[in-house]
Design a protein around this motif. Structure first.
Motif, PDB file in Angstrom:
ATOM      1  N   ALA A  27      -8.636  65.610  34.298  1.00 28.56           N
ATOM      2  CA  ALA A  27      -8.247  66.882  33.683  1.00 28.56           C
ATOM      3  C   ALA A  27      -8.056  66.661  32.184  1.00 28.56           C
ATOM      4  O   ALA A  27      -7.507  65.644  31.766  1.00 28.56           O
ATOM      5  N   ASN A  28      -8.517  67.590  31.382  1.00 25.16           N
ATOM      6  CA  ASN A  28      -8.312  67.530  29.931  1.00 25.16           C
ATOM      7  C   ASN A  28      -6.966  68.166  29.609  1.00 25.16           C
ATOM      8  O   ASN A  28      -6.705  69.301  30.010  1.00 25.16           O
ATOM      9  N   VAL A  29      -6.128  67.429  28.898  1.00 21.49           N
ATOM     10  CA  VAL A  29      -4.821  67.922  28.474  1.00 21.49           C
ATOM     11  C   VAL A  29      -4.850  67.978  26.953  1.00 21.49           C
ATOM     12  O   VAL A  29      -5.146  66.979  26.294  1.00 21.49           O
ATOM     13  N   VAL A  30      -4.557  69.149  26.402  1.00 21.80           N
ATOM     14  CA  VAL A  30      -4.687  69.373  24.959  1.00 21.80           C
ATOM     15  C   VAL A  30      -3.344  69.806  24.377  1.00 21.80           C
ATOM     16  O   VAL A  30      -2.673  70.677  24.926  1.00 21.80           O
ATOM     17  N   LEU A  31      -2.950  69.175  23.270  1.00 20.73           N
ATOM     18  CA  LEU A  31      -1.863  69.689  22.432  1.00 20.73           C
ATOM     19  C   LEU A  31      -2.533  70.532  21.368  1.00 20.73           C
ATOM     20  O   LEU A  31      -3.116  70.013  20.413  1.00 20.73           O
ATOM     21  N   VAL A  32      -2.504  71.839  21.552  1.00 19.26           N
ATOM     22  CA  VAL A  32      -3.326  72.758  20.765  1.00 19.26           C
ATOM     23  C   VAL A  32      -3.051  72.642  19.269  1.00 19.26           C
ATOM     24  O   VAL A  32      -3.977  72.517  18.459  1.00 19.26           O
ATOM     25  N   GLU A  33      -1.788  72.678  18.877  1.00 20.01           N
ATOM     26  CA  GLU A  33      -1.436  72.694  17.449  1.00 20.01           C
ATOM     27  C   GLU A  33      -1.873  71.434  16.712  1.00 20.01           C
ATOM     28  O   GLU A  33      -2.136  71.479  15.509  1.00 20.01           O
ATOM     29  N   LEU A  34      -1.939  70.317  17.416  1.00 27.45           N
ATOM     30  CA  LEU A  34      -2.323  69.049  16.784  1.00 27.45           C
ATOM     31  C   LEU A  34      -3.784  68.687  17.035  1.00 27.45           C
ATOM     32  O   LEU A  34      -4.267  67.675  16.536  1.00 27.45           O
ATOM     33  N   ASN A  35      -4.455  69.493  17.855  1.00 22.32           N
ATOM     34  CA  ASN A  35      -5.842  69.212  18.235  1.00 22.32           C
ATOM     35  C   ASN A  35      -5.966  67.797  18.827  1.00 22.32           C
ATOM     36  O   ASN A  35      -6.911  67.080  18.560  1.00 22.32           O
ATOM     37  N   LYS A  36      -4.951  67.413  19.620  1.00 21.71           N
ATOM     38  CA  LYS A  36      -4.967  66.126  20.316  1.00 21.71           C
ATOM     39  C   LYS A  36      -5.352  66.381  21.758  1.00 21.71           C
ATOM     40  O   LYS A  36      -4.832  67.294  22.397  1.00 21.71           O
ATOM     41  N   GLU A  37      -6.244  65.544  22.274  1.00 21.53           N
ATOM     42  CA  GLU A  37      -6.721  65.723  23.637  1.00 21.53           C
ATOM     43  C   GLU A  37      -6.766  64.385  24.342  1.00 21.53           C
ATOM     44  O   GLU A  37      -7.056  63.358  23.741  1.00 21.53           O
ATOM     45  N   MET A  38      -6.455  64.414  25.624  1.00 19.89           N
ATOM     46  CA  MET A  38      -6.607  63.223  26.448  1.00 19.89           C
ATOM     47  C   MET A  38      -7.016  63.644  27.848  1.00 19.89           C
ATOM     48  O   MET A  38      -6.949  64.812  28.194  1.00 19.89           O
ATOM     49  N   VAL A  39      -7.451  62.679  28.639  1.00 21.27           N
ATOM     50  CA  VAL A  39      -7.895  62.921  30.008  1.00 21.27           C
ATOM     51  C   VAL A  39      -6.918  62.226  30.946  1.00 21.27           C
ATOM     52  O   VAL A  39      -6.534  61.072  30.700  1.00 21.27           O
ATOM     53  N   THR A  40      -6.526  62.923  32.018  1.00 25.15           N
ATOM     54  CA  THR A  40      -5.595  62.318  32.966  1.00 25.15           C
ATOM     55  C   THR A  40      -6.237  61.114  33.652  1.00 25.15           C
ATOM     56  O   THR A  40      -7.441  61.070  33.876  1.00 25.15           O
ATOM     57  N   ASP A  41      -5.385  60.137  33.988  1.00 29.32           N
ATOM     58  CA  ASP A  41      -5.858  58.930  34.662  1.00 29.32           C
ATOM     59  C   ASP A  41      -6.061  59.201  36.158  1.00 29.32           C
ATOM     60  O   ASP A  41      -5.933  60.351  36.614  1.00 29.32           O
ATOM     61  N   ASP A  42      -6.346  58.171  36.924  1.00 27.90           N
ATOM     62  CA  ASP A  42      -6.642  58.365  38.343  1.00 27.90           C
ATOM     63  C   ASP A  42      -5.429  58.790  39.159  1.00 27.90           C
ATOM     64  O   ASP A  42      -5.560  59.190  40.314  1.00 27.90           O
ATOM     65  N   GLN A  43      -4.246  58.746  38.567  1.00 22.94           N
ATOM     66  CA  GLN A  43      -3.033  59.232  39.222  1.00 22.94           C
ATOM     67  C   GLN A  43      -2.646  60.637  38.738  1.00 22.94           C
ATOM     68  O   GLN A  43      -1.594  61.149  39.111  1.00 22.94           O
ATOM     69  N   GLY A  44      -3.479  61.223  37.864  1.00 20.82           N
ATOM     70  CA  GLY A  44      -3.192  62.551  37.332  1.00 20.82           C
ATOM     71  C   GLY A  44      -2.162  62.543  36.213  1.00 20.82           C
ATOM     72  O   GLY A  44      -1.613  63.584  35.859  1.00 20.82           O
ATOM     73  N   ASP A  45      -1.920  61.379  35.621  1.00 22.05           N
ATOM     74  CA  ASP A  45      -0.883  61.246  34.592  1.00 22.05           C
ATOM     75  C   ASP A  45      -1.462  61.319  33.179  1.00 22.05           C
ATOM     76  O   ASP A  45      -2.610  60.945  32.947  1.00 22.05           O
ATOM     77  N   PHE A  46      -0.616  61.793  32.256  1.00 20.51           N
ATOM     78  CA  PHE A  46      -0.973  61.817  30.835  1.00 20.51           C
ATOM     79  C   PHE A  46       0.272  61.541  30.017  1.00 20.51           C
ATOM     80  O   PHE A  46       1.398  61.688  30.494  1.00 20.51           O
ATOM     81  N   ILE A  47       0.069  61.137  28.752  1.00 22.08           N
ATOM     82  CA  ILE A  47       1.195  60.928  27.833  1.00 22.08           C
ATOM     83  C   ILE A  47       0.716  61.118  26.388  1.00 22.08           C
ATOM     84  O   ILE A  47      -0.353  60.647  26.012  1.00 22.08           O
ATOM     85  N   PHE A  48       1.499  61.877  25.637  1.00 16.66           N
ATOM     86  CA  PHE A  48       1.307  62.009  24.192  1.00 16.66           C
ATOM     87  C   PHE A  48       2.532  61.385  23.537  1.00 16.66           C
ATOM     88  O   PHE A  48       3.667  61.728  23.887  1.00 16.66           O
ATOM     89  N   THR A  49       2.318  60.488  22.589  1.00 21.32           N
ATOM     90  CA  THR A  49       3.418  59.787  21.932  1.00 21.32           C
ATOM     91  C   THR A  49       3.440  60.103  20.435  1.00 21.32           C
ATOM     92  O   THR A  49       2.524  60.733  19.906  1.00 21.32           O
ATOM     93  N   LYS A  50       4.492  59.646  19.784  1.00 17.51           N
ATOM     94  CA  LYS A  50       4.669  59.774  18.333  1.00 17.51           C
ATOM     95  C   LYS A  50       4.611  61.239  17.883  1.00 17.51           C
ATOM     96  O   LYS A  50       3.948  61.578  16.898  1.00 17.51           O
TER      97      LYS A  50
END
Length: 92
Positions: A27-50
């Motif tokens: 799944a693509n997870v997006v922080l819209v205001e920062l235009n940061k995107e990541m894809v969930t891992d095989d456990q469905g997890d995501f993390i945005f830091t800093k």
């Protein structure tokens, strides 16, 4: 004296299919205001830091599910459990 903003916060979470309760990898997870995107891992997890304190919009996109959006006022570290409903298929 100038104060620097504390940009050491994080948003982490877990994405599941609301209907089957399966973990949603890819799944693509997006922080819209920062235009940061990541894809969930095989456990469905995501993390945005800093991250700095502030208002953010989280958007989650997965091919089999409806797009999800949530507004967050980030003042401390946050954990989100998100259940995505299946997309409604329409035939024309």
């Amino acid at each position: 004296m100038a104060y620097s903003q504390n940009c050491s916060l994080l948003i982490k979470g877990h994405i599941e299919d609301a209907d089957t309760h399966q973990k949603l990898s890819g799944a693509n997870v997006v922080l819209v205001e920062l235009n940061k995107e990541m894809v969930t891992d095989d456990q469905g997890d995501f993390i945005f830091t800093k991250l700095c304190p502030g208002n953010y919009t989280i958007m989650v996109i997965h091919v089999d599910c409806e797009t999800y959006e949530q507004k967050i006022n980030l003042r401390k570290n946050r954990h989100l459990d998100i259940d995505l409903p299946h997309a409604k298929n329409t035939l024309s």
